[in-house]
Design an enzyme around this catalytic site. Structure first.
Site, PDB file in Angstrom:
ATOM      1  N   ASP A  12       4.515  -2.492  -7.937  1.00 47.26           N
ATOM      2  CA  ASP A  12       5.404  -2.589  -9.096  1.00 47.26           C
ATOM      3  C   ASP A  12       5.081  -3.762 -10.010  1.00 47.26           C
ATOM      4  O   ASP A  12       5.969  -4.340 -10.628  1.00 47.26           O
ATOM      5  CB  ASP A  12       6.885  -2.660  -8.643  1.00 47.26           C
ATOM      6  CG  ASP A  12       7.262  -1.470  -7.786  1.00 47.26           C
ATOM      7  OD1 ASP A  12       6.756  -0.372  -8.072  1.00 47.26           O
ATOM      8  OD2 ASP A  12       8.046  -1.643  -6.836  1.00 47.26           O
ATOM      9  N   LYS A  15       1.200  -1.771 -13.260  1.00 50.03           N
ATOM     10  CA  LYS A  15      -0.149  -1.169 -13.350  1.00 50.03           C
ATOM     11  C   LYS A  15      -0.183  -0.004 -14.344  1.00 50.03           C
ATOM     12  O   LYS A  15      -1.184   0.233 -15.005  1.00 50.03           O
ATOM     13  CB  LYS A  15      -0.606  -0.677 -11.963  1.00 50.03           C
ATOM     14  CG  LYS A  15      -0.735  -1.787 -10.943  1.00 50.03           C
ATOM     15  CD  LYS A  15      -1.049  -1.259  -9.559  1.00 50.03           C
ATOM     16  CE  LYS A  15       0.087  -0.510  -8.899  1.00 50.03           C
ATOM     17  NZ  LYS A  15       1.267  -1.324  -8.544  1.00 50.03           N
ATOM     18  N   GLY A  39       5.111   4.716  -8.285  1.00 50.23           N
ATOM     19  CA  GLY A  39       5.925   5.032  -9.456  1.00 50.23           C
ATOM     20  C   GLY A  39       5.430   4.178 -10.600  1.00 50.23           C
ATOM     21  O   GLY A  39       5.724   2.995 -10.667  1.00 50.23           O
ATOM     22  N   HIS A  40       4.617   4.764 -11.473  1.00 46.73           N
ATOM     23  CA  HIS A  40       4.013   3.992 -12.562  1.00 46.73           C
ATOM     24  C   HIS A  40       4.677   4.358 -13.879  1.00 46.73           C
ATOM     25  O   HIS A  40       4.610   5.502 -14.319  1.00 46.73           O
ATOM     26  CB  HIS A  40       2.499   4.239 -12.616  1.00 46.73           C
ATOM     27  CG  HIS A  40       1.804   3.756 -11.384  1.00 46.73           C
ATOM     28  ND1 HIS A  40       0.454   3.859 -11.193  1.00 46.73           N
ATOM     29  CD2 HIS A  40       2.283   3.137 -10.271  1.00 46.73           C
ATOM     30  CE1 HIS A  40       0.133   3.325 -10.013  1.00 46.73           C
ATOM     31  NE2 HIS A  40       1.234   2.902  -9.435  1.00 46.73           N
ATOM     32  N   GLN A 206       0.338   0.849  -5.401  1.00 46.56           N
ATOM     33  CA  GLN A 206       0.875  -0.204  -4.544  1.00 46.56           C
ATOM     34  C   GLN A 206       0.229  -1.540  -4.941  1.00 46.56           C
ATOM     35  O   GLN A 206      -0.280  -1.668  -6.038  1.00 46.56           O
ATOM     36  CB  GLN A 206       0.654   0.090  -3.054  1.00 46.56           C
ATOM     37  CG  GLN A 206       1.416   1.292  -2.517  1.00 46.56           C
ATOM     38  CD  GLN A 206       0.814   2.627  -2.898  1.00 46.56           C
ATOM     39  OE1 GLN A 206      -0.378   2.847  -2.729  1.00 46.56           O
ATOM     40  NE2 GLN A 206       1.620   3.512  -3.421  1.00 46.56           N
TER      41      GLN A 206
HETATM   42  P1  IMO Z   1       3.496   1.359  -6.949  1.00 40.98           P
HETATM   43  O1  IMO Z   1       2.207   2.086  -7.094  1.00 40.98           O
HETATM   44  C1  IMO Z   1       6.205  -0.865  -4.379  1.00 40.98           C
HETATM   45  C2  IMO Z   1       6.238   0.159  -0.112  1.00 40.98           C
HETATM   46  C3  IMO Z   1       7.507   0.773   0.432  1.00 40.98           C
HETATM   47  C4  IMO Z   1       7.477   0.239   1.855  1.00 40.98           C
HETATM   48  C5  IMO Z   1       5.993   0.290   2.204  1.00 40.98           C
HETATM   49  C6  IMO Z   1       5.573   1.523   2.977  1.00 40.98           C
HETATM   50  O2  IMO Z   1       4.591   1.873  -7.795  1.00 40.98           O
HETATM   51  O3  IMO Z   1       3.272  -0.111  -7.086  1.00 40.98           O
HETATM   52  P2  IMO Z   1       5.225   4.060   2.258  1.00 40.98           P
HETATM   53  O4  IMO Z   1       6.200   5.046   1.709  1.00 40.98           O
HETATM   54  O5  IMO Z   1       4.049   3.806   1.370  1.00 40.98           O
HETATM   55  O6  IMO Z   1       4.827   4.361   3.671  1.00 40.98           O
HETATM   56  O7  IMO Z   1       6.054   2.687   2.348  1.00 40.98           O
HETATM   57  O8  IMO Z   1       5.308   0.247   0.966  1.00 40.98           O
HETATM   58  N1  IMO Z   1       5.640   0.862  -1.278  1.00 40.98           N
HETATM   59  C7  IMO Z   1       5.711   0.402  -2.538  1.00 40.98           C
HETATM   60  N2  IMO Z   1       6.346  -0.667  -3.060  1.00 40.98           N
HETATM   61  N3  IMO Z   1       5.466  -0.098  -5.177  1.00 40.98           N
HETATM   62  C8  IMO Z   1       4.794   0.970  -4.688  1.00 40.98           C
HETATM   63  O9  IMO Z   1       3.936   1.691  -5.427  1.00 40.98           O
HETATM   64  C9  IMO Z   1       4.929   1.291  -3.307  1.00 40.98           C
HETATM   65  N4  IMO Z   1       4.436   2.259  -2.499  1.00 40.98           N
HETATM   66  C10 IMO Z   1       4.868   1.965  -1.262  1.00 40.98           C
HETATM   67  O10 IMO Z   1       8.638   0.332  -0.286  1.00 40.98           O
HETATM   68  O11 IMO Z   1       7.877  -1.118   1.867  1.00 40.98           O
HETATM   69 MG    MG Z   2       6.219   1.334  -8.843  1.00 36.13          MG
END
Ligand code: IMO
Ligand code: MG
Length: 381
Positions: A12, A15, A39-40, A206
């Site tokens: 978050d 990106k 979630g972009h 992530q």
């Molecule tokens: P973007 O791309 C923030 C976190 C989840 C959890 C951990 C594992 O938007 O930056 P998962 O469902 O992947 O097995 O969860 O990773 N997590 C994220 N946190 N932004 C994301 O994606 C995330 N994708 C997974 O909250 O702590």
């Molecule tokens: Mg996100």
């Protein structure tokens, strides 16, 4: 120039916005890992669009590629594509790697069940189970969706494992569904597509702190979210990646559980959360808030070979006095800089904002080239 965009914190970081900007001048955008857990957020004429599985270049009419290390829930992908078409009139040119893996509906259930005891705080999108079956070598690779014998064998093996959790798949229905999917999409060897261009944006999802090998294990996602993942997930040689942009939010957020050294709980955290709209774009969960941890960021910059920084959401801090940044295990207090919202020229920034940017640059020893000052404003330096 092939440019890779990576999150330097726990996801978050913003990106989506920089991918949208950079991809305007590229031919192809490729997502390399994760799936609907991402979630972009991007904006079109002030209206918000969230890309979950698709790359954030969707508004720019560019070729979109889903990479080798992605895990794809096809009903969600179809929903995303249909929404783009009906709400925005956008039809994308999409290629899916034949080495990506499938997320079955039942994986979401399994994710929930496992997270109940594991307490990672996952997004419940079935990401962990998809990578688990992939590692066990019984997962469903997209390249086998049109090979009924192989698909049938995988589904059976997965069903055996699911019994442990009193879950199961309807094999006949799944066979039929995936037969249709294989005809509906361009599932192919993406190396061929990527090798035709030297103007590719590689979009991370992530953040590096959620990388399964380099992050805060076990409180991580289930794949490599850093530069190693970009190479494996695109099949591009590391020599083909010309520039790496590290995306750093001016403060830190985290969703889900796990260590967070600079976390704050005061009224300041609430102010940042509200002003920065720090609620999960995928799950709606309120994000945990903390100060910028430059010690943590510096390690990520080093281990990912980051060339330049995109500092995001600086305007969110503008009314806070003082602002804190963790440097060398100590907090440095900096004077606030009210009124920077929507500024697009570096020379218009107040002195205190420039001081803050320089303090970050001095410590990281790489230039900050893009500075976010509002949902749709960025300073280019
Ligand atoms: P973007 O791309 C923030 C976190 C989840 C959890 C951990 C594992 O938007 O930056 P998962 O469902 O992947 O097995 O969860 O990773 N997590 C994220 N946190 N932004 C994301 O994606 C995330 N994708 C997974 O909250 O702590
Ligand atoms: Mg996100």
């Amino acid at each position: 120039m092939n440019i890779c965009i990576l999150g330097m914190q726990w996801g978050d970081e913003g990106k989506g916005k920089i991918t949208d900007i950079i991809s305007k001048d590229s031919d192809i955008t490729v997502r390399f890992c994760g799936g609907a857990n991402a979630g972009h957020t991007i904006y079109k004429g002030g209206e918000k669009i969230v890309a979950h599985i698709l790359p954030s270049s969707i508004l720019n009419n560019k070729v979109c590629v889903l990479g080798n290390s992605m895990v794809i829930h096809f009903p969600s992908l179809i929903k995303e594509i249909n929404h783009l078409r009906s709400a925005w009139g956008i039809d994308i040119e999409l290629y899916i790697s034949d080495k990506a893996h499938v997320v079955l509906d039942v994986y979401k259930e399994l994710d929930k069940i496992i997270d109940k005891t594991n307490k990672i705080g996952t997004t419940h999108k079935g990401i962990g189970p998809a990578y688990t079956f992939k590692s066990k070598r019984i997962g469903i690779q997209t390249g086998y969706l049109d090979k009924p014998n192989i698909l049938y064998k995988s589904l059976n093996q997965i069903n055996q494992d699911l019994k442990l959790y009193s879950l199961c798949i309807d094999i006949e229905k799944s066979m039929e569904y995936f037969g249709q999917i294989s005809r509906m999409f361009n599932i192919c060897d993406i190396t061929e597509i990527l090798s035709k261009s030297n103007n590719i944006v590689i979009e991370g999802s992530q953040g590096v702190m959620l990388d399964i090998d380099n992050g805060t294990y076990p409180y991580v996602t289930s794949c490599n979210t850093g530069i190693s993942g970009a190479i494996a997930g695109t099949g591009l040689s590391h020599k083909k990646i010309d520039r790496i942009i590290g995306v750093v939010k001016s403060y830190t957020t985290r969703v889900g559980n796990g260590p967070f050294p600079t976390e704050i709980f005061s009224e300041i955290a609430n102010n940042i959360r509200e002003k920065g709209a720090e609620y999960g774009a995928t799950t709606g969960r309120p994000r945990r808030i903390g100060w910028l941890d430059l010690d943590q960021v510096k390690k990520c910059v080093y281990s990912n070979g980051v060339d330049i920084i995109n500092l995001t959401k600086l305007d969110v801090l503008s009314d806070i006095q003082p602002i804190k940044i963790k440097i060398n295990d100590r907090y440095r207090s900096l004077d606030g800089f009210p009124g920077i919202s929507s500024i697009t020229e570096f020379k218009e920034l107040p002195k205190n904002a420039v001081k803050c940017i320089q303090a970050i640059e001095d410590y990281l020893k790489i230039p900050i080239k893009y500075i976010g000052t509002g949902v749709d404003t960025t300073i280019f330096r």
